[in-house]
Enzyme design. Sequence first.
Site, mmCIF file in Angstrom:
data_model
loop_
_atom_site.group_PDB
_atom_site.id
_atom_site.type_symbol
_atom_site.label_atom_id
_atom_site.label_comp_id
_atom_site.label_asym_id
_atom_site.label_seq_id
_atom_site.Cartn_x
_atom_site.Cartn_y
_atom_site.Cartn_z
ATOM 1 N N PRO A 170 9.682 -4.404 0.453
ATOM 2 C CA PRO A 170 10.188 -3.647 1.332
ATOM 3 C C PRO A 170 10.003 -4.663 2.906
ATOM 4 O O PRO A 170 9.431 -3.605 2.965
ATOM 5 C CB PRO A 170 11.263 -3.513 0.642
ATOM 6 C CG PRO A 170 10.812 -2.838 -0.219
ATOM 7 C CD PRO A 170 9.803 -3.703 -0.915
ATOM 8 N N LEU A 214 5.477 0.553 3.519
ATOM 9 C CA LEU A 214 4.110 0.076 2.075
ATOM 10 C C LEU A 214 3.389 -1.076 2.610
ATOM 11 O O LEU A 214 3.205 -1.851 1.875
ATOM 12 C CB LEU A 214 5.524 -0.628 0.908
ATOM 13 C CG LEU A 214 6.323 0.167 0.499
ATOM 14 C CD1 LEU A 214 7.527 -0.605 -0.642
ATOM 15 C CD2 LEU A 214 5.409 1.461 -0.189
ATOM 16 N N GLY A 215 3.390 -1.375 3.767
ATOM 17 C CA GLY A 215 2.594 -2.765 4.852
ATOM 18 C C GLY A 215 2.449 -4.197 4.498
ATOM 19 O O GLY A 215 1.566 -4.602 4.970
ATOM 20 N N SER A 232 1.793 -5.952 7.782
ATOM 21 C CA SER A 232 0.259 -5.763 7.780
ATOM 22 C C SER A 232 -0.504 -6.659 6.714
ATOM 23 O O SER A 232 -1.910 -6.939 7.116
ATOM 24 C CB SER A 232 -0.102 -4.491 7.476
ATOM 25 O OG SER A 232 0.446 -3.494 9.017
ATOM 26 N N SER A 233 -0.072 -6.296 5.609
ATOM 27 C CA SER A 233 -1.075 -6.916 4.615
ATOM 28 C C SER A 233 -0.882 -7.890 4.739
ATOM 29 O O SER A 233 -2.053 -8.989 4.640
ATOM 30 C CB SER A 233 -0.499 -6.650 3.562
ATOM 31 O OG SER A 233 -1.155 -6.976 2.269
ATOM 32 N N ASP A 259 -3.025 -0.856 10.595
ATOM 33 C CA ASP A 259 -3.429 -0.208 9.463
ATOM 34 C C ASP A 259 -3.515 -2.276 8.696
ATOM 35 O O ASP A 259 -3.951 -1.422 7.183
ATOM 36 C CB ASP A 259 -1.594 -0.742 8.379
ATOM 37 C CG ASP A 259 -0.879 0.589 8.706
ATOM 38 O OD1 ASP A 259 -1.543 1.432 9.197
ATOM 39 O OD2 ASP A 259 0.173 0.505 8.016
ATOM 40 N N LYS A 265 0.312 -1.135 0.255
ATOM 41 C CA LYS A 265 -0.112 -0.059 0.218
ATOM 42 C C LYS A 265 0.827 1.401 0.073
ATOM 43 O O LYS A 265 2.001 1.332 0.663
ATOM 44 C CB LYS A 265 -1.041 0.111 1.673
ATOM 45 C CG LYS A 265 -0.681 -0.512 2.621
ATOM 46 C CD LYS A 265 0.301 1.467 3.076
ATOM 47 C CE LYS A 265 0.454 1.074 4.883
ATOM 48 N NZ LYS A 265 1.122 2.157 4.747
#
Length: 287
Positions: A99, A104-105, A108-109, A141, A13
């Site tokens: 990374p 860039l989450g 959490s993703s 997130d 993200k």
Amino acid sequence: MSEQEQPWPAPAKLNLFLRILGRRGDGMHRIQTVFQFLDLQDDLHFGPRGDGKIIRHPGGGSGDSIAPNDDLAVRAAILLQRLSAHPGGVDIRITKRIPVASGLGGGSSCAATTLLALNAIWRLGLSIERLATIGLGLGADVPVFVRGHAAFAEGVGEVLHPLAPAEAHYAVLAPPCRVPTAQVYAAAKLTAARRPITIRDFQNGGGALGNDLEPVTCRLFPEVAAALAHLSKWGPARQSGSGGAVFVAARDAASARCIAQAAPAGFRGFAARGVNIHPLAARATGV
């Protein structure tokens, strides 16, 4: 392909802007931001176990050195297993492309995808609302990835208003350093209240909004400052979230690739497109 065999995507993200409104009594910061997914993703595979154990196996890719106890996907599986009293376990393999500690989450993703996948594989029947609530216990997130739609976010990032920003092409630059969220927030003097903005404010002037964490991040991590200076040659560049990755919107996919290929030595540059619908939500609805 069965649910157990198919890869379960966990997209990256961007925070298209990040505004810090002040600190709550519990130490958490109230924020406003817009989350948009990217077409860069990690892939997770899950294999049910009958012995109740949750084991993460090497999956390859960059960032696969995360210790299992620190892996949000493992923590998500353990939490869901405990809350649902499910007797089974799972083998988890993650192919990492996002990374680590980049804003860039990725963690959490992967946690959100784990909740969504195991809810299906273990046939728990939990609602998206319930999974988002469980996810919030893992990180602020996580709920946006569970809900599966780009959003204007408030609170600590969990109060979500679905939004459809332009699905632009971006050049993203990740510096050769990991930027821990806790270190950035601990160093930032962000206790003073700021005026909140509205969704219309974002829609009318989103390109001028920045990231309130950039000054402290650049001070602590000169590599981030260098990445911002480099991308600023092509337009307004900004930091994503509280991590090290920075991004700039490009005219088209070819332009984004050219900018990414000009990354300085030691920096990772890549092109990606903004995506408003999570690939699992698209899979579920057929869009």
